[in-house]
Design an enzyme around this catalytic site. Sequence first.
Site, mmCIF file in Angstrom:
data_model
loop_
_atom_site.group_PDB
_atom_site.id
_atom_site.type_symbol
_atom_site.label_atom_id
_atom_site.label_comp_id
_atom_site.label_asym_id
_atom_site.label_seq_id
_atom_site.Cartn_x
_atom_site.Cartn_y
_atom_site.Cartn_z
ATOM 1 C CE LYS A 98 -1.908 3.077 1.931
ATOM 2 N NZ LYS A 98 -1.661 4.478 1.482
ATOM 3 C CB THR A 153 0.166 6.237 10.946
ATOM 4 O OG1 THR A 153 -0.270 7.565 10.696
ATOM 5 C CG2 THR A 153 -0.607 5.289 10.066
ATOM 6 C CD GLU A 203 12.634 0.498 10.053
ATOM 7 O OE1 GLU A 203 13.121 1.415 10.746
ATOM 8 O OE2 GLU A 203 13.233 -0.554 9.808
ATOM 9 C CB CYS A 232 12.778 8.330 8.951
ATOM 10 S SG CYS A 232 13.720 7.248 7.903
ATOM 11 C CD GLU A 235 10.204 12.789 12.191
ATOM 12 O OE1 GLU A 235 9.026 12.441 12.344
ATOM 13 O OE2 GLU A 235 11.068 12.068 11.685
HETATM 14 P P1 NAD Z 1 1.836 8.528 7.743
HETATM 15 O O1 NAD Z 1 2.038 7.693 8.916
HETATM 16 O O2 NAD Z 1 0.651 9.437 7.708
HETATM 17 O O3 NAD Z 1 1.715 7.684 6.384
HETATM 18 C C1 NAD Z 1 2.563 6.608 6.096
HETATM 19 C C2 NAD Z 1 1.767 5.530 5.378
HETATM 20 O O4 NAD Z 1 0.757 5.045 6.264
HETATM 21 C C3 NAD Z 1 1.032 6.008 4.117
HETATM 22 O O5 NAD Z 1 1.049 4.978 3.147
HETATM 23 C C4 NAD Z 1 -0.396 6.208 4.624
HETATM 24 O O6 NAD Z 1 -1.366 6.085 3.626
HETATM 25 C C5 NAD Z 1 -0.510 5.080 5.626
HETATM 26 N N1 NAD Z 1 -1.556 5.295 6.641
HETATM 27 C C6 NAD Z 1 -2.062 6.472 7.095
HETATM 28 N N2 NAD Z 1 -3.015 6.240 8.017
HETATM 29 C C7 NAD Z 1 -3.127 4.900 8.157
HETATM 30 C C8 NAD Z 1 -3.929 4.039 8.969
HETATM 31 N N3 NAD Z 1 -4.829 4.529 9.811
HETATM 32 N N4 NAD Z 1 -3.721 2.718 8.875
HETATM 33 C C9 NAD Z 1 -2.798 2.193 8.038
HETATM 34 N N5 NAD Z 1 -2.032 2.956 7.223
HETATM 35 C C10 NAD Z 1 -2.183 4.293 7.283
HETATM 36 O O7 NAD Z 1 3.167 9.290 7.615
HETATM 37 P P2 NAD Z 1 3.503 10.507 6.709
HETATM 38 O O8 NAD Z 1 3.046 11.757 7.374
HETATM 39 O O9 NAD Z 1 3.009 10.247 5.330
HETATM 40 O O10 NAD Z 1 5.126 10.389 6.722
HETATM 41 C C11 NAD Z 1 5.916 11.148 7.560
HETATM 42 C C12 NAD Z 1 6.344 10.404 8.808
HETATM 43 O O11 NAD Z 1 6.885 9.122 8.490
HETATM 44 C C13 NAD Z 1 7.439 11.112 9.546
HETATM 45 O O12 NAD Z 1 7.130 11.144 10.911
HETATM 46 C C14 NAD Z 1 8.695 10.277 9.300
HETATM 47 O O13 NAD Z 1 9.657 10.345 10.275
HETATM 48 C C15 NAD Z 1 8.162 8.922 9.141
HETATM 49 N N6 NAD Z 1 9.036 8.113 8.274
HETATM 50 C C16 NAD Z 1 9.864 7.179 8.847
HETATM 51 C C17 NAD Z 1 10.726 6.414 8.077
HETATM 52 C C18 NAD Z 1 11.637 5.351 8.677
HETATM 53 O O14 NAD Z 1 12.221 4.559 7.944
HETATM 54 N N7 NAD Z 1 11.807 5.292 9.979
HETATM 55 C C19 NAD Z 1 10.732 6.587 6.700
HETATM 56 C C20 NAD Z 1 9.887 7.537 6.147
HETATM 57 C C21 NAD Z 1 9.028 8.292 6.954
#
Ligand code: NAD
Length: 484
Positions: free
Chosen positions: A180, A237, A255, A289, A386
């Site tokens: 997804k 999330t 992650e 991240c 962050e």
């Molecule tokens: P997010 O958590 O909103 O979205 C990430 C993914 O989760 C997307 O595909 C989204 O559609 C999905 N998602 C959203 N709500 C969901 C739910 N209720 N159930 C299941 N899936 C759901 O994150 P974002 O705002 O898009 O990304 C930014 C954040 O992600 C930052 O905090 C960053 O640090 C973190 N991040 C971490 C890493 C890592 O490797 N540690 C890598 C990239 C981003």
Amino acid sequence: MPLPDLPFNPAHCLIYGAWRAPLGGQTLPLVDPSDGSELAQIARGQSADIDAAVTAAQGAMDGTWGKATALERGRILTRIGQLVLENVDLLAELEARDVGKPLSQARADAIALARYMEFYGGAADKVHGESIPYLEGYTVYTLREPHGVTGHIVPWNYPMQIIGRSVGAALAMGNAAVLKPAEEACLTALMFAEIARSAGLPDGALNVVPGLGAEAGAALSSHPGVHHISFTGSVATGALVQQAAGTNVIPVTLELGGKSPQLVFEDANLDEALPFLVNAGIQNAGQTCSASSRILVQQSRYDEVVAAMSERYRALKVGPAMDDLSVGPLISARQKEIVTGYLSQGTDLQIAAKGKIVEGAPKDGAYVEPHLLLCPDHAHPLAQQEIFGPVQVVIPFRDEEHALAIANGTEYGLVASIWSENGARQMRLARALKSGQVFINNYGAGGGVELPFGGVGKSGHGREKGFEALYGFSTLKTVAAKHG
Ligand code: NAD
């Protein structure tokens, strides 16, 4: 500018080797953050599409894919890696325009995706169980087996790299995958799936359902037919995904975010450190991240480090991804609002230097000037939270003990680095830092796919990358035979 011709319809999902419209028939707009224009319409997959994808993945486990030998799986992954390399230019353009990342960074991500496939292709037949010396008359051994259907929920900031490390490792261990991608950026996820299909990955081994997190993402993380979830994204999330997976009692790799520090001691080689101090903060416009958003500097060299970093900041140019400048736009107008909201919480902090948005940058692009801020108090919200934008804070420290307390003083623990020529200090701190990775006199070590990656605290749990990921994407069975 229209998208290049694609060998699939971006408004479709991939289910059991076939591209098709989402069952609800709905789509979502994909926006180019460099100018705010619409790039494409993508599928708005919902729970019925996730059901179909999970059924397809289970079908693959019960069929050709489930019966493939480790050698055969490895060969297919290696072939996918070769095809990724042949398509680097297209993948780089799609990623640059979809995510807004400068073209050469997008290209590096495409090459990293190929590298993940090569690494996991080569590793597929090198993970094995062991035999265990036991009681007289017994032979005991362990088997590494796939979980079965794995769910992969991916964010928008590094789609190719995150798909490479998570889907690559899952397939190497013989799992089937339902991916997804993020609703903000998913073109390379779709292109990758098409490449995997044409490389001969059996139907159903990889299925892709784009859609909203609260719909397709939530349906995947709570699906009773899924046996493992790998989630990369925000803490909030991640907690929801873990709860949903908990109802099915399945393992989850999380992650999440970070507030990663670089510790600059008075004996640091500043010429070596400087490019890492700045680049690790502004790469991908800080939407990484493992971005180094905190620079901790020993008081005796604080002014010198701030002056040298400021000079680099003033030279930073921000503009459209395809112009390949130092910094591109943020992913969206919404992310720009979040980052500028943080900056308005930091008006009490002195701005040491800023980068510049180039003249002529489209007014509807999500551009934010990179900010280098002086932060004497590490309890300040901008030194704790962050930001996920091109903002770094520089914090002074007195001595090693003080540096460690500041470095460990957030709820995150993803990456840290130590800049010092003192070997004993390097060893002490490498142990004492609460962090999934520690770098000594570098930051990131070039991002090697071989290096296990993951966090402690609110940065998450479980490890991806390297061989370690293969253990996470498999389960261990113990066989004890009594033969007398
Ligand atoms: P997010 O958590 O909103 O979205 C990430 C993914 O989760 C997307 O595909 C989204 O559609 C999905 N998602 C959203 N709500 C969901 C739910 N209720 N159930 C299941 N899936 C759901 O994150 P974002 O705002 O898009 O990304 C930014 C954040 O992600 C930052 O905090 C960053 O640090 C973190 N991040 C971490 C890493 C890592 O490797 N540690 C890598 C990239 C981003």
